[in-house]
Design an enzyme around this catalytic site. Structure first.
Site, PDB file in Angstrom:
ATOM      1  N   ASP A   1       0.855  -1.205   0.000  1.00 33.50           N
ATOM      2  CA  ASP A   1       0.000   0.000   0.000  1.00 33.50           C
ATOM      3  C   ASP A   1       0.881   1.241   0.000  1.00 33.50           C
ATOM      4  OD1 ASP A   1       0.189  -1.235   2.948  1.00 33.50           O
ATOM      5  OD2 ASP A   1       0.400   0.935   3.036  1.00 33.50           O
TER       6      ASP A   1
ATOM      7  N   ASP B   1       0.557   3.638   2.245  1.00 32.04           N
ATOM      8  CA  ASP B   1       0.318   4.253   3.550  1.00 32.04           C
ATOM      9  C   ASP B   1      -0.794   5.301   3.364  1.00 32.04           C
ATOM     10  OD1 ASP B   1       0.956   4.026   6.257  1.00 32.04           O
ATOM     11  OD2 ASP B   1       2.160   5.833   6.219  1.00 32.04           O
TER      12      ASP B   1
HETATM   13  N1  LIG Z   1       1.220   1.289   5.699  1.00 31.73           N
HETATM   14  C1  LIG Z   1       1.778   0.450   6.550  1.00 31.73           C
HETATM   15  N2  LIG Z   1       2.271   0.898   7.732  1.00 31.73           N
HETATM   16  C2  LIG Z   1       2.847   0.048   8.589  1.00 31.73           C
HETATM   17  N3  LIG Z   1       2.967  -1.259   8.384  1.00 31.73           N
HETATM   18  C3  LIG Z   1       2.495  -1.754   7.231  1.00 31.73           C
HETATM   19  N4  LIG Z   1       2.470  -3.005   6.747  1.00 31.73           N
HETATM   20  C4  LIG Z   1       1.882  -2.970   5.553  1.00 31.73           C
HETATM   21  N5  LIG Z   1       1.487  -1.702   5.240  1.00 31.73           N
HETATM   22  C5  LIG Z   1       1.873  -0.930   6.274  1.00 31.73           C
END
Ligand SMILES: Nc1ncnc2[nH]cnc12
Ligand SMILES: CSC[C@H]1O[C@H](OP(=O)(O)O)[C@H](O)[C@@H]1O
Length: 291
Positions: free
Chosen positions: A209, A211
């Site tokens: 992703d 974030d």
């Molecule tokens: N955006 C994110 N922040 C922290 N850990 C993650 N693991 C997978 N995506 C994450």
């Protein structure tokens, strides 16, 4: 010569290692408490493999509750020489979209509730973390990813946050502006402890992703992450298969000194050392403590 044994720690979505043959499960006791679960021993193309899902089957453990010391200690007891972490992560760069594998070369610690050393009162040690991953192991992972046509990037900084909540927008923008590549919640304690245990360590951070910083993407949710994780898991299994097939059968000395990290690290005078702690350090530091 030391026989190479490849350890794999599976992160979110990786509770199994497809392709692992002759599998045998064993619970290994550790003086550091309970590891995440039973260890799976097996082989791929004749290379011994030791697999541990860090959150345990069913994703029972949160990043804060994982006993990283016990996990690394049992990997050491199991004879692992080279340890690869396969982890989900968020991305801070447009050019690292979901599905990309980042072979991380630096870490930043933003955790505050983890036990990240085997050493302490009665036996103090300071290992170098300047170069936290093992370059030769990273090179072999890159070669395997290339051979399997898996999109990957060599190098990048993984910021390890405490969690379990995902970042605020301000945190996300700060980490992005600081030039970090990816974010996760698990790998820095492991990298520090693996170094103390003289294991070569590498992280494959598999982007799930963007974030929450990205203006064109919604804030991250577990449901969205799981969708990407499934595709990443299939690629991770191919990566490990190729890595194992091409891996040298004898352990190669680490150019960054990962496998000799304790040679110059212990500062406590022999007469000031605590016998109870030394006993707990039998696997991790036996090489230097027992000569
Ligand atoms: N955006 C994110 N922040 C922290 N850990 C993650 N693991 C997978 N995506 C994450
Ligand atoms: C399921 S999203 C958050 C979770 O995923 C990552 O886990 P791992 O590093 O074990 O793959 C991240 O660090 C969080 O623990």
């Amino acid at each position: 010569m030391t026989k190479a044994v490849l350890g794999i720690i599976g992160g979110s979505g990786l509770y199994d290692l497809p392709g692992l043959e002759n599998v045998r499960e064993e619970r290994i006791e550790s003086p550091w408490g309970d590891p995440s679960g039973a260890i799976r021993f097996g082989d791929i193309a004749g290379l011994p493999i030791v697999f541990l899902p860090r959150h345990d089957k069913g994703h029972r453990l949160s990043p804060t509750d994982i006993n990283y010391r016990a996990n690394i200690d049992v990997m050491k007891r199991a004879g692992v020489t080279d340890l690869v972490s396969l982890s989900a992560c968020g991305s801070y760069k447009e050019e690292l979209p979901p599905g990309t594998f980042v072979i991380v070369d630096q870490f930043v610690d933003r955790t505050h509730n983890r036990a990240t050393s085997f050493f302490g009162t009665g036996c103090v040690a300071h290992v170098s973390m300047a170069h936290p991953v093992a370059p030769r192991l990273c090179m072999r992972i890159a070669e395997a990813a290339d051979a399997e046509s898996i999109p990957f990037v060599r190098g990048g900084t993984y910021v390890c946050m405490e969690g379990p909540q995902f970042s605020t927008l301000a945190e996300s923008l700060t980490y992005k502006n600081l030039g970090y590549s990816v974010v996760g919640m698990t790998n820095l304690p492991e990298a520090k402890l693996a170094r103390e245990a003289e294991l070569c360590y590498a992280t494959v951070a598999m982007v799930t992703d963007f974030d929450c910083w990205h203006p064109d993407h919604d804030a991250v949710t577990v449901q969205d992450i799981i969708r990407v994780l499934t595709a990443n898991a299939e690629k991770a299994a191919r990566l490990v298969g190729r890595l194992a097939r091409d891996f040298p059968r004898e352990h190669e000395e680490c150019p960054a000194g990962s496998d000799r990290a304790l040679d110059t690290a212990i500062i406590t005078a022999p007469e000031a050392r605590d016998p109870a702690l030394l006993k707990k350090l039998d696997a991790v530091a036996g090489r230097v403590l027992n000569g």
